[in-house]
Design a protein around this motif. Structure first.
Motif, PDB file in Angstrom:
ATOM      1  N   HIS A  89       0.875  -1.180   0.000  1.00 35.00           N
ATOM      2  CA  HIS A  89       0.000   0.000   0.000  1.00 35.00           C
ATOM      3  C   HIS A  89       0.911   1.228   0.000  1.00 35.00           C
ATOM      4  CE1 HIS A  89      -3.096  -2.865   1.376  1.00 35.00           C
ATOM      5  NE2 HIS A  89      -3.956  -2.000   0.877  1.00 35.00           N
ATOM      6  N   ILE A  90       0.962   1.928  -1.105  1.00 35.15           N
ATOM      7  CA  ILE A  90       1.942   2.989  -1.312  1.00 35.15           C
ATOM      8  C   ILE A  90       1.891   4.031  -0.201  1.00 35.15           C
ATOM      9  CG2 ILE A  90       2.675   4.846  -2.856  1.00 35.15           C
ATOM     10  CD1 ILE A  90       1.637   3.130  -5.192  1.00 35.15           C
ATOM     11  N   LYS A  91       0.697   4.455   0.180  1.00 32.65           N
ATOM     12  CA  LYS A  91       0.559   5.505   1.189  1.00 32.65           C
ATOM     13  C   LYS A  91       0.074   4.968   2.536  1.00 32.65           C
ATOM     14  CE  LYS A  91       0.026   9.402  -1.942  1.00 32.65           C
ATOM     15  NZ  LYS A  91      -0.730  10.631  -2.263  1.00 32.65           N
ATOM     16  N   HIS A  92       0.178   3.657   2.715  1.00 34.07           N
ATOM     17  CA  HIS A  92      -0.153   3.013   3.986  1.00 34.07           C
ATOM     18  C   HIS A  92      -1.642   3.081   4.338  1.00 34.07           C
ATOM     19  CE1 HIS A  92       4.093   2.450   5.620  1.00 34.07           C
ATOM     20  NE2 HIS A  92       4.265   3.121   4.482  1.00 34.07           N
ATOM     21  N   LEU A 102      -1.534   0.862  -5.116  1.00 36.36           N
ATOM     22  CA  LEU A 102      -0.888  -0.410  -4.797  1.00 36.36           C
ATOM     23  C   LEU A 102       0.260  -0.668  -5.760  1.00 36.36           C
ATOM     24  CD1 LEU A 102      -4.147  -2.561  -4.467  1.00 36.36           C
ATOM     25  CD2 LEU A 102      -2.867  -1.535  -2.584  1.00 36.36           C
ATOM     26  N   ARG A 103       1.208  -1.505  -5.335  1.00 34.00           N
ATOM     27  CA  ARG A 103       2.283  -1.912  -6.238  1.00 34.00           C
ATOM     28  C   ARG A 103       2.830  -3.258  -5.789  1.00 34.00           C
ATOM     29  NH1 ARG A 103       6.153   3.122  -4.392  1.00 34.00           N
ATOM     30  NH2 ARG A 103       6.282   2.587  -2.179  1.00 34.00           N
ATOM     31  N   ILE A 104       3.230  -4.050  -6.767  1.00 41.09           N
ATOM     32  CA  ILE A 104       3.848  -5.352  -6.507  1.00 41.09           C
ATOM     33  C   ILE A 104       5.315  -5.129  -6.152  1.00 41.09           C
ATOM     34  CG2 ILE A 104       4.514  -7.559  -7.503  1.00 41.09           C
ATOM     35  CD1 ILE A 104       1.587  -7.489  -7.125  1.00 41.09           C
ATOM     36  N   THR A 105       5.775  -5.792  -5.106  1.00 38.08           N
ATOM     37  CA  THR A 105       7.171  -5.658  -4.703  1.00 38.08           C
ATOM     38  C   THR A 105       7.630  -6.947  -4.021  1.00 38.08           C
ATOM     39  OG1 THR A 105       8.734  -4.262  -3.489  1.00 38.08           O
ATOM     40  CG2 THR A 105       6.572  -4.589  -2.483  1.00 38.08           C
ATOM     41  N   ASP A 106       8.781  -6.864  -3.350  1.00 34.71           N
ATOM     42  CA  ASP A 106       9.278  -7.996  -2.569  1.00 34.71           C
ATOM     43  C   ASP A 106       9.470  -7.529  -1.128  1.00 34.71           C
ATOM     44  OD1 ASP A 106      11.529  -6.393  -2.654  1.00 34.71           O
ATOM     45  OD2 ASP A 106      12.599  -7.655  -4.093  1.00 34.71           O
ATOM     46  N   GLY A 169      14.741   4.984  -3.741  1.00 38.06           N
ATOM     47  CA  GLY A 169      14.033   5.619  -4.849  1.00 38.06           C
ATOM     48  C   GLY A 169      12.578   5.907  -4.513  1.00 38.06           C
ATOM     49  N   ASN A 170      11.688   5.491  -5.407  1.00 36.29           N
ATOM     50  CA  ASN A 170      10.270   5.753  -5.220  1.00 36.29           C
ATOM     51  C   ASN A 170       9.664   4.972  -4.064  1.00 36.29           C
ATOM     52  OD1 ASN A 170      10.401   7.407  -7.482  1.00 36.29           O
ATOM     53  ND2 ASN A 170       9.835   5.761  -8.891  1.00 36.29           N
ATOM     54  N   PHE A 171      10.402   3.968  -3.550  1.00 35.73           N
ATOM     55  CA  PHE A 171       9.876   3.137  -2.477  1.00 35.73           C
ATOM     56  C   PHE A 171      10.159   3.708  -1.092  1.00 35.73           C
ATOM     57  CE2 PHE A 171       9.391   0.041  -5.770  1.00 35.73           C
ATOM     58  CZ  PHE A 171       8.368  -0.789  -5.335  1.00 35.73           C
TER      59      PHE A 171
END
Length: 200
Positions: A89-92, A102-106, A169-171
């Motif tokens: 959740h990008i902005k929590h 939303l974004r897929i990550t690890d 970076g953006n994360f």
């Protein structure tokens, strides 16, 4: 928020004892209401058809349902996340399950977008007081990189923020919360690493 749009109540069984989600479909997105506490959650209109056939509830801030006898979280459901993938959740805002949020990550990417710890005393992640100096550091892929020790707290904070741009970076939490987009080249990273080595 416009509340003039019709409320949609979904019923997909004949069991009158079951509670059902209510939905409001706005122009750009939908709002659902959890069956256990009536709290709101957001979703894309294009996902409504597959969301409405399940019963969604709020569990510790996350929206979930039981699908085929499995506990399914809404943010993973709409992103079609595979095993091993993490949906951030990008902005929590865990109630906001629009794909733009939303974004897929690890595990590493998810950890980078981490809010300030409750135990933090400096007010900045990766900055702490050590005797008469401020120590700046950052964890990257499981390893701690020391950025230097500074008499001035602002310099330590600046080093940490610069490191976040380079490595996260953006994360990074700040960039994620403020919609800041950064581009970092390999040359930028090399120059930064050379600079912080000289401070240790």
């Amino acid at each position: 928020m416009n509340r003039k749009f019709p409320i949609v109540v979904t019923k997909h069984t004949n069991n009158k004892e079951l509670k059902y989600n209510k939905f409001i479909l706005l122009k750009d997105y939908g709002i659902g209401y959890c069956i256990n506490d009536n709290s709101e959650f957001y979703f894309d209109l294009e996902d409504f058809e597959k969301i409405k056939v399940h019963r969604w509830s709020n569990h510790k801030g996350y929206i979930r349902s039981i699908i085929n006898n499995k506990d399914i979280l809404l943010h993973r459901f709409v992103m079609n996340a595979k095993n091993g993938q993490i949906v951030d959740h990008i902005k929590h805002h865990t109630y906001d399950n629009r794909k733009s949020q939303l974004r897929i990550t690890d595990n590493y990417g998810n950890h980078r977008n981490k809010a300030l710890s409750k135990n933090n005393k400096s007010g900045i992640t990766g900055v702490c007081k050590e005797k008469d100096k401020w120590h700046a550091y950052i964890w990257v892929n499981g390893k701690c990189k020391h950025l230097g020790r500074f008499y001035n707290k602002k310099e330590a904070i600046a080093a940490r923020k610069e490191a976040e741009n380079i490595y996260f970076g953006n994360f990074s939490y700040n960039n994620s919360m403020n919609d800041v987009k950064v581009k970092v080249s390999e040359e930028d990273k090399m120059l930064f690493e050379e600079k912080y080595k000289q401070k240790n």
